[in-house]
Design a protein around this motif. Sequence first.
Motif, PDB file in Angstrom:
ATOM      1  N   SER A 162       0.831  -1.202   0.000  1.00  0.00           N
ATOM      2  CA  SER A 162       0.000   0.000   0.000  1.00  0.00           C
ATOM      3  C   SER A 162       0.866   1.252   0.000  1.00  0.00           C
ATOM      4  O   SER A 162       1.839   1.332   0.743  1.00  0.00           O
ATOM      5  N   VAL A 163       0.478   2.219  -0.846  1.00  0.00           N
ATOM      6  CA  VAL A 163       1.191   3.494  -0.920  1.00  0.00           C
ATOM      7  C   VAL A 163       0.172   4.617  -0.777  1.00  0.00           C
ATOM      8  O   VAL A 163      -0.872   4.601  -1.437  1.00  0.00           O
ATOM      9  N   THR A 164       0.493   5.577   0.092  1.00  0.00           N
ATOM     10  CA  THR A 164      -0.329   6.772   0.217  1.00  0.00           C
ATOM     11  C   THR A 164       0.522   7.959  -0.219  1.00  0.00           C
ATOM     12  O   THR A 164       1.568   8.234   0.364  1.00  0.00           O
ATOM     13  N   LEU A 165       0.075   8.618  -1.271  1.00  0.00           N
ATOM     14  CA  LEU A 165       0.797   9.764  -1.816  1.00  0.00           C
ATOM     15  C   LEU A 165       0.365  11.031  -1.080  1.00  0.00           C
ATOM     16  O   LEU A 165      -0.777  11.137  -0.625  1.00  0.00           O
ATOM     17  N   PRO A 166       1.247  12.024  -0.992  1.00  0.00           N
ATOM     18  CA  PRO A 166       0.955  13.221  -0.198  1.00  0.00           C
ATOM     19  C   PRO A 166       0.053  14.238  -0.897  1.00  0.00           C
ATOM     20  O   PRO A 166      -0.019  14.280  -2.120  1.00  0.00           O
ATOM     21  N   LYS A 167      -0.575  15.078  -0.082  1.00  0.00           N
ATOM     22  CA  LYS A 167      -1.442  16.115  -0.633  1.00  0.00           C
ATOM     23  C   LYS A 167      -0.644  17.192  -1.360  1.00  0.00           C
ATOM     24  O   LYS A 167      -1.179  17.922  -2.179  1.00  0.00           O
ATOM     25  N   SER A 168       0.667  17.258  -1.096  1.00  0.00           N
ATOM     26  CA  SER A 168       1.527  18.277  -1.716  1.00  0.00           C
ATOM     27  C   SER A 168       2.072  17.863  -3.081  1.00  0.00           C
ATOM     28  O   SER A 168       2.676  18.668  -3.780  1.00  0.00           O
ATOM     29  N   LEU A 169       1.841  16.601  -3.499  1.00  0.00           N
ATOM     30  CA  LEU A 169       2.414  16.087  -4.747  1.00  0.00           C
ATOM     31  C   LEU A 169       1.914  16.889  -5.952  1.00  0.00           C
ATOM     32  O   LEU A 169       0.720  17.018  -6.179  1.00  0.00           O
ATOM     33  N   LYS A 170       2.870  17.414  -6.723  1.00  0.00           N
ATOM     34  CA  LYS A 170       2.546  18.210  -7.908  1.00  0.00           C
ATOM     35  C   LYS A 170       2.939  17.512  -9.194  1.00  0.00           C
ATOM     36  O   LYS A 170       2.361  17.755 -10.242  1.00  0.00           O
ATOM     37  N   SER A 171       3.955  16.660  -9.117  1.00  0.00           N
ATOM     38  CA  SER A 171       4.506  16.085 -10.340  1.00  0.00           C
ATOM     39  C   SER A 171       4.999  14.660 -10.111  1.00  0.00           C
ATOM     40  O   SER A 171       5.689  14.382  -9.133  1.00  0.00           O
ATOM     41  N   LEU A 172       4.618  13.778 -11.014  1.00  0.00           N
ATOM     42  CA  LEU A 172       5.181  12.426 -11.018  1.00  0.00           C
ATOM     43  C   LEU A 172       5.402  12.014 -12.458  1.00  0.00           C
ATOM     44  O   LEU A 172       4.692  12.442 -13.360  1.00  0.00           O
ATOM     45  N   THR A 173       6.401  11.202 -12.683  1.00  0.00           N
ATOM     46  CA  THR A 173       6.761  10.785 -14.031  1.00  0.00           C
ATOM     47  C   THR A 173       6.558   9.285 -14.173  1.00  0.00           C
ATOM     48  O   THR A 173       7.292   8.505 -13.573  1.00  0.00           O
ATOM     49  N   ASN A 174       5.553   8.870 -14.925  1.00  0.00           N
ATOM     50  CA  ASN A 174       5.319   7.463 -15.233  1.00  0.00           C
ATOM     51  C   ASN A 174       5.564   6.547 -14.037  1.00  0.00           C
ATOM     52  O   ASN A 174       6.516   5.793 -13.993  1.00  0.00           O
ATOM     53  N   LEU A 175       4.688   6.606 -13.069  1.00  0.00           N
ATOM     54  CA  LEU A 175       4.788   5.820 -11.846  1.00  0.00           C
ATOM     55  C   LEU A 175       5.078   4.359 -12.169  1.00  0.00           C
ATOM     56  O   LEU A 175       4.415   3.750 -13.004  1.00  0.00           O
ATOM     57  N   TYR A 176       6.088   3.782 -11.501  1.00  0.00           N
ATOM     58  CA  TYR A 176       6.553   2.438 -11.834  1.00  0.00           C
ATOM     59  C   TYR A 176       6.873   1.666 -10.565  1.00  0.00           C
ATOM     60  O   TYR A 176       7.622   2.134  -9.719  1.00  0.00           O
ATOM     61  N   PHE A 177       6.299   0.480 -10.424  1.00  0.00           N
ATOM     62  CA  PHE A 177       6.543  -0.365  -9.260  1.00  0.00           C
ATOM     63  C   PHE A 177       7.222  -1.670  -9.656  1.00  0.00           C
ATOM     64  O   PHE A 177       7.175  -2.645  -8.923  1.00  0.00           O
ATOM     65  N   ASP A 222      -4.214  11.841  -0.769  1.00  0.00           N
ATOM     66  CA  ASP A 222      -5.038  12.737   0.048  1.00  0.00           C
ATOM     67  C   ASP A 222      -6.063  13.449  -0.846  1.00  0.00           C
ATOM     68  O   ASP A 222      -5.733  13.946  -1.918  1.00  0.00           O
ATOM     69  N   ASP A 223      -7.320  13.475  -0.422  1.00  0.00           N
ATOM     70  CA  ASP A 223      -8.404  14.095  -1.205  1.00  0.00           C
ATOM     71  C   ASP A 223      -8.182  15.580  -1.478  1.00  0.00           C
ATOM     72  O   ASP A 223      -8.729  16.121  -2.431  1.00  0.00           O
ATOM     73  N   SER A 224      -7.372  16.212  -0.640  1.00  0.00           N
ATOM     74  CA  SER A 224      -7.149  17.650  -0.826  1.00  0.00           C
ATOM     75  C   SER A 224      -6.046  17.949  -1.851  1.00  0.00           C
ATOM     76  O   SER A 224      -5.778  19.111  -2.133  1.00  0.00           O
ATOM     77  N   ASN A 225      -5.428  16.911  -2.425  1.00  0.00           N
ATOM     78  CA  ASN A 225      -4.414  17.144  -3.458  1.00  0.00           C
ATOM     79  C   ASN A 225      -5.093  17.790  -4.668  1.00  0.00           C
ATOM     80  O   ASN A 225      -6.083  17.266  -5.179  1.00  0.00           O
ATOM     81  N   PRO A 226      -4.564  18.939  -5.144  1.00  0.00           N
ATOM     82  CA  PRO A 226      -5.210  19.646  -6.258  1.00  0.00           C
ATOM     83  C   PRO A 226      -4.903  19.085  -7.648  1.00  0.00           C
ATOM     84  O   PRO A 226      -5.476  19.540  -8.632  1.00  0.00           O
ATOM     85  N   TYR A 227      -4.009  18.078  -7.746  1.00  0.00           N
ATOM     86  CA  TYR A 227      -3.570  17.580  -9.048  1.00  0.00           C
ATOM     87  C   TYR A 227      -3.983  16.133  -9.346  1.00  0.00           C
ATOM     88  O   TYR A 227      -4.140  15.766 -10.505  1.00  0.00           O
ATOM     89  N   TYR A 228      -4.116  15.309  -8.311  1.00  0.00           N
ATOM     90  CA  TYR A 228      -4.343  13.878  -8.507  1.00  0.00           C
ATOM     91  C   TYR A 228      -5.475  13.365  -7.626  1.00  0.00           C
ATOM     92  O   TYR A 228      -5.813  13.958  -6.615  1.00  0.00           O
ATOM     93  N   SER A 229      -6.031  12.212  -8.020  1.00  0.00           N
ATOM     94  CA  SER A 229      -7.057  11.534  -7.237  1.00  0.00           C
ATOM     95  C   SER A 229      -6.862  10.023  -7.391  1.00  0.00           C
ATOM     96  O   SER A 229      -6.133   9.566  -8.274  1.00  0.00           O
ATOM     97  N   SER A 230      -7.550   9.259  -6.564  1.00  0.00           N
ATOM     98  CA  SER A 230      -7.405   7.802  -6.594  1.00  0.00           C
ATOM     99  C   SER A 230      -8.721   7.138  -6.221  1.00  0.00           C
ATOM    100  O   SER A 230      -9.518   7.698  -5.470  1.00  0.00           O
ATOM    101  N   ASP A 231      -8.918   5.922  -6.731  1.00  0.00           N
ATOM    102  CA  ASP A 231     -10.062   5.116  -6.301  1.00  0.00           C
ATOM    103  C   ASP A 231      -9.583   3.922  -5.471  1.00  0.00           C
ATOM    104  O   ASP A 231     -10.328   3.003  -5.190  1.00  0.00           O
ATOM    105  N   GLY A 232      -8.310   3.948  -5.089  1.00  0.00           N
ATOM    106  CA  GLY A 232      -7.723   2.865  -4.309  1.00  0.00           C
ATOM    107  C   GLY A 232      -6.927   1.900  -5.165  1.00  0.00           C
ATOM    108  O   GLY A 232      -5.879   1.425  -4.764  1.00  0.00           O
ATOM    109  N   SER A 233      -7.412   1.617  -6.368  1.00  0.00           N
ATOM    110  CA  SER A 233      -6.736   0.695  -7.284  1.00  0.00           C
ATOM    111  C   SER A 233      -5.979   1.396  -8.397  1.00  0.00           C
ATOM    112  O   SER A 233      -5.151   0.783  -9.070  1.00  0.00           O
TER     113      SER A 233
END
Length: 191
Positions: A24-39, A51-62
């Motif tokens: 499980s990964v929880t990304l921060p509300k301050s995140l502005k930029s990510l490049t091709n997320l890779y695990f 975090d729901d208050s992030n102005p750039y990204y959202s998630s449904d959990g999956s």
Amino acid sequence: TIKLPNSMEEMGRLLFDGCDSLTSVTLPKSLKSLTNLYFGQNDNLTSILIDDSNPYYSSDGSALFDKYKTKMIFAVNSLREYAIPSSVSEIDYYAFENCRHLKTLVLPLRLKRENVYASKFLNCDSLYSISVDEKNPYLCSDGSVLYNKDKSELVFVCHTVRKMSIPSSVTKIGTYAFSKCTNLTSIELPS
């Protein structure tokens, strides 16, 4: 599990490469930029949150999306089945990069043909069912094969298909449409 600090604004592509035990990964509300997320080949990752208050990204959990869920950015590798939210009109090139266990996928109403390339699903080795919202004006499917709406172009064939007869309406086969179809033993082309 990891919860990244709220001071973090950027993420590099290989930040989590090799973290094969991560679930499980929880990304921060301050995140502005990510490049091709890779695990990498991590099949244990079942949850990605932001975090729901992030102005750039959202998630449904999956999966991870832009803020308003119009662009899908990343799906966790452990997915077995997934219906992309109806608001999505674009899928990032690497969104399904290592979803080797994905068996069924439902494409949404707003997804346009020009945003779907067979190469986006090349590593989805277990995919046997791909369907499209029936009201989608750009794409259609017969369950294991994806076409443009009028079936003049064959876009993608699930890797598990063994035999197929291409409909007579097809005049074009998209790039990589049959890539990794290692189970295919018979194909009938239209006139």
